[in-house]
Design a protein around this motif. Structure first.
Motif, PDB file in Angstrom:
ATOM      1  N   ILE A  34      49.329 -48.197  50.392  1.00 27.56           N
ATOM      2  CA  ILE A  34      49.727 -49.281  49.868  1.00 27.56           C
ATOM      3  C   ILE A  34      48.286 -49.905  49.114  1.00 27.56           C
ATOM      4  O   ILE A  34      48.367 -50.317  47.918  1.00 27.56           O
ATOM      5  CB  ILE A  34      50.250 -50.444  50.824  1.00 27.56           C
ATOM      6  CG1 ILE A  34      51.356 -49.652  51.447  1.00 27.56           C
ATOM      7  CG2 ILE A  34      50.372 -51.690  50.387  1.00 27.56           C
ATOM      8  CD1 ILE A  34      52.113 -50.772  52.344  1.00 27.56           C
ATOM      9  N   SER A  60      47.195 -47.674  46.118  1.00 27.58           N
ATOM     10  CA  SER A  60      48.215 -47.977  44.884  1.00 27.58           C
ATOM     11  C   SER A  60      47.869 -49.605  44.164  1.00 27.58           C
ATOM     12  O   SER A  60      47.724 -49.283  42.877  1.00 27.58           O
ATOM     13  CB  SER A  60      49.696 -48.027  45.420  1.00 27.58           C
ATOM     14  OG  SER A  60      50.662 -48.473  44.406  1.00 27.58           O
ATOM     15  N   LYS A  61      47.758 -50.386  45.002  1.00 27.43           N
ATOM     16  CA  LYS A  61      47.450 -51.951  44.578  1.00 27.43           C
ATOM     17  C   LYS A  61      46.191 -51.860  43.922  1.00 27.43           C
ATOM     18  O   LYS A  61      46.073 -52.455  42.977  1.00 27.43           O
ATOM     19  CB  LYS A  61      47.781 -53.002  45.640  1.00 27.43           C
ATOM     20  CG  LYS A  61      49.193 -52.759  45.886  1.00 27.43           C
ATOM     21  CD  LYS A  61      49.653 -53.856  46.921  1.00 27.43           C
ATOM     22  CE  LYS A  61      51.165 -54.034  47.160  1.00 27.43           C
ATOM     23  NZ  LYS A  61      52.083 -54.173  45.966  1.00 27.43           N
ATOM     24  N   LEU A  62      45.104 -51.417  44.692  1.00 29.55           N
ATOM     25  CA  LEU A  62      43.735 -51.563  44.288  1.00 29.55           C
ATOM     26  C   LEU A  62      43.373 -50.795  43.119  1.00 29.55           C
ATOM     27  O   LEU A  62      42.537 -51.029  42.471  1.00 29.55           O
ATOM     28  CB  LEU A  62      42.871 -51.293  45.301  1.00 29.55           C
ATOM     29  CG  LEU A  62      42.733 -52.131  46.629  1.00 29.55           C
ATOM     30  CD1 LEU A  62      41.892 -51.865  47.654  1.00 29.55           C
ATOM     31  CD2 LEU A  62      42.655 -53.891  46.148  1.00 29.55           C
ATOM     32  N   SER A  63      43.953 -49.728  42.915  1.00 29.81           N
ATOM     33  CA  SER A  63      43.664 -48.715  41.691  1.00 29.81           C
ATOM     34  C   SER A  63      44.285 -49.567  40.377  1.00 29.81           C
ATOM     35  O   SER A  63      43.471 -48.966  39.332  1.00 29.81           O
ATOM     36  CB  SER A  63      44.510 -47.615  41.719  1.00 29.81           C
ATOM     37  OG  SER A  63      44.086 -46.763  42.909  1.00 29.81           O
ATOM     38  N   LYS A  64      45.273 -50.476  40.630  1.00 27.57           N
ATOM     39  CA  LYS A  64      45.419 -51.152  39.301  1.00 27.57           C
ATOM     40  C   LYS A  64      44.459 -52.358  38.988  1.00 27.57           C
ATOM     41  O   LYS A  64      44.616 -53.010  37.941  1.00 27.57           O
ATOM     42  CB  LYS A  64      46.652 -52.030  39.534  1.00 27.57           C
ATOM     43  CG  LYS A  64      47.943 -50.836  39.815  1.00 27.57           C
ATOM     44  CD  LYS A  64      49.120 -51.312  40.112  1.00 27.57           C
ATOM     45  CE  LYS A  64      50.144 -50.602  40.332  1.00 27.57           C
ATOM     46  NZ  LYS A  64      51.563 -50.875  40.992  1.00 27.57           N
ATOM     47  N   GLU A  92      51.788 -54.358  57.016  1.00 30.00           N
ATOM     48  CA  GLU A  92      51.941 -54.179  55.425  1.00 30.00           C
ATOM     49  C   GLU A  92      51.867 -55.527  54.805  1.00 30.00           C
ATOM     50  O   GLU A  92      51.345 -55.576  53.745  1.00 30.00           O
ATOM     51  CB  GLU A  92      53.524 -53.447  55.372  1.00 30.00           C
ATOM     52  CG  GLU A  92      53.322 -52.222  55.761  1.00 30.00           C
ATOM     53  CD  GLU A  92      54.591 -51.583  55.684  1.00 30.00           C
ATOM     54  OE1 GLU A  92      55.249 -51.978  54.659  1.00 30.00           O
ATOM     55  OE2 GLU A  92      54.965 -50.363  56.326  1.00 30.00           O
ATOM     56  N   THR A 140      49.344 -56.320  51.912  1.00 27.38           N
ATOM     57  CA  THR A 140      49.929 -56.725  50.375  1.00 27.38           C
ATOM     58  C   THR A 140      49.309 -57.966  49.918  1.00 27.38           C
ATOM     59  O   THR A 140      48.968 -58.123  48.696  1.00 27.38           O
ATOM     60  CB  THR A 140      51.548 -56.737  50.450  1.00 27.38           C
ATOM     61  OG1 THR A 140      51.808 -55.562  50.786  1.00 27.38           O
ATOM     62  CG2 THR A 140      51.886 -57.345  49.109  1.00 27.38           C
ATOM     63  N   CYS A 188      45.729 -57.855  49.022  1.00 28.33           N
ATOM     64  CA  CYS A 188      45.562 -56.992  47.763  1.00 28.33           C
ATOM     65  C   CYS A 188      45.617 -58.024  46.444  1.00 28.33           C
ATOM     66  O   CYS A 188      45.068 -57.932  45.405  1.00 28.33           O
ATOM     67  CB  CYS A 188      46.387 -55.621  47.428  1.00 28.33           C
ATOM     68  SG  CYS A 188      45.861 -54.478  48.417  1.00 28.33           S
ATOM     69  N   SER A 189      46.768 -58.772  46.755  1.00 24.26           N
ATOM     70  CA  SER A 189      47.217 -59.868  45.553  1.00 24.26           C
ATOM     71  C   SER A 189      45.697 -60.701  45.496  1.00 24.26           C
ATOM     72  O   SER A 189      45.386 -61.216  44.264  1.00 24.26           O
ATOM     73  CB  SER A 189      48.429 -60.608  46.163  1.00 24.26           C
ATOM     74  OG  SER A 189      48.458 -61.683  45.374  1.00 24.26           O
ATOM     75  N   SER A 221      42.802 -59.040  43.758  1.00 21.53           N
ATOM     76  CA  SER A 221      43.251 -58.926  42.299  1.00 21.53           C
ATOM     77  C   SER A 221      42.937 -60.269  41.606  1.00 21.53           C
ATOM     78  O   SER A 221      42.401 -60.321  40.462  1.00 21.53           O
ATOM     79  CB  SER A 221      44.694 -58.557  42.199  1.00 21.53           C
ATOM     80  OG  SER A 221      44.895 -58.355  40.947  1.00 21.53           O
TER      81      SER A 221
END
Length: 415
Positions: free
Chosen positions: A315, A318-322, A387, A391, A394-395, A398
């Motif tokens: 998780i 996936s999210k931090l790679s964006k 989780e 999530t 990460c939000s 970002s």
């Protein structure tokens, strides 16, 4: 009336040189989180913090059963014989057979590391330490006046050891090479091939290995073994404990396992026993429960723990790679992820410490700045959060990166 002396009493060099960068940061941080957002602590590798990673019931039963025995007196400083025998049986392999005589019970893995460093190092001998690496190594060396020489890990090569750099740090006064596998803070797990290359280098220079293996068998993918299991000639002192794999860091029971196929550590073994006598042994209640713990905890518990840590890593990755301003490294084991901060893509963030301070004050997300591990412009995240917290974190990260990113160049208007 006699005069009263008011001179300050000085502290010893030992105390003055004792610095734990993680505890110093966490305990003394003065940045206030955003009061409108719940503080999300992704800083300390304590799996009990969020209440979602709990020890298996077999641990509590083992301790409860041990309460019915005479567990309240002193025992042998290096551990009860049945406990040492149970640990030896649990970790015994055909390639590296061990007995109770090879095992020493300690007050947590940190104490095992202290003893391993103490028994080999001195103010005239250096120990090679990983960079980035668990900051306690430096704390122990500094406390004792032992020179810690840092060798580099390669961030873009899954945190493998830079073997050329490692060899360049070796001299005639090098007492040991300390390796961490799987790694805190990196979340890496060396391949067997890489482990054998490290052992070959140690063998070339006749240097023993101290292996911090508190995360042994906590590998998501691939194969990674104990250094003691793989070594043929090089003596290995392996440090482990209950804290991480069994999710009880507060129980403070660890162990040293000496892998010494050619009996080169006979004097060292005596030294380890003497150093165990400094605190007259570890917690008798918990160590007495170890044979039952090792025998009764099912494999399904270990598998479930690893699956959940791997899912958390997926998780995060996936999210931090964006996020364009960050570059996460996918963990291979342990409980951590390292994330590179591309400081040139921020207009007002100059390093990892400033990133963390502003992230806390604006978004109430608290990772560790990796400069305390010797790796500037990275942060370390723990994988033990639920989780929904991962999530949400990460939000917020970002949102923070977007708000502080370098503004895109203004487009020239058409004339």
């Amino acid at each position: 009336m006699p005069s009263i002396c008011k001179n300050k009493v000085p502290i010893s060099p030992c105390a003055e040189n004792t610095i734990n960068p993680i505890r110093a940061l966490v305990d003394n941080l003065v940045v206030r989180p955003n009061p409108d957002k719940q503080l999300l602590r992704l800083s300390i590798g304590d799996p009990s913090v969020f209440g979602n990673f709990n020890p298996p019931p077999q641990l509590f039963k083992a301790v409860s059963d041990n309460l019915q025995t005479s567990c309240y007196g002193y025992g042998p400083a290096h551990g009860l014989e049945p406990v040492r025998a149970a640990i030896a049986t649990f970790y015994n392999t055909d390639s590296s057979p061990i007995t109770s005589e090879d095992v020493y019970v300690t007050s947590g893995c940190s104490d095992a590391l202290r003893i391993a460093i103490d028994v080999l190092g001195s103010d005239k001998r250096n120990i090679l330490l990983p960079k980035p690496g668990f900051s306690l190594y430096q704390t122990i060396c500094g406390n004792r006046g032992i020179e810690g020489r840092f060798y580099d890990l390669l961030p873009h090569n899954d945190w493998a050891i830079d073997l050329e750099d490692l060899e360049s740090k070796i001299d005639n006064n090098t007492a040991a090479i300390l390796v961490t596998n799987p790694s805190n803070p990196c979340g890496s797990a060396f391949s067997v091939k890489h482990q054998l290359d490290i052992i070959k280098l140690a063998d070339k220079h006749n240097i023993p290995i101290i292996a911090d293996e508190i995360y042994k068998d906590m590998v998501f993918d691939g194969e990674s073994k104990s250094f003691g299991e793989l070594s043929v000639n090089v003596p290995v002192i392996s440090c482990g404990g209950l804290a991480k794999r069994w999710l009880v860091p507060g129980w403070r029971v660890g162990w040293l396992i000496v892998h010494d196929k050619h009996e080169r550590l006979s004097e060292v073994r005596d030294g380890i026993t003497r150093l165990c006598q400094v605190i007259i042994g570890s917690n008798m209640l918990v160590q007495g429960a170890i044979p039952q713990i090792l025998e009764t905890v099912p494999q399904s518990f270990y598998d479930d723990t690893l699956a959940r840590l791997k899912k958390a890593a997926d998780i995060f990755y996936s999210k931090l790679s964006k996020i364009p301003q960050l570059r996460p490294t996918m963990p291979q084991g342990a409980m951590y992820m390292m994330v590179e901060i591309k400081v040139d893509q921020f207009h007002d963030v100059n390093d990892d410490m400033e990133f963390v301070e502003k992230l806390i004050s604006e978004q109430s997300v608290f990772p560790l700045p990796a400069n305390i591990f010797g790796m500037p412009n990275y942060i370390r995240l723990v994988l033990t959060a639920p989780e929904e917290i991962i999530t949400e974190a990460c939000s917020r990260i970002s949102e923070f990166c977007s708000a502080h990113s370098v503004s895109p160049p203004n487009k020239k208007s058409r004339s």
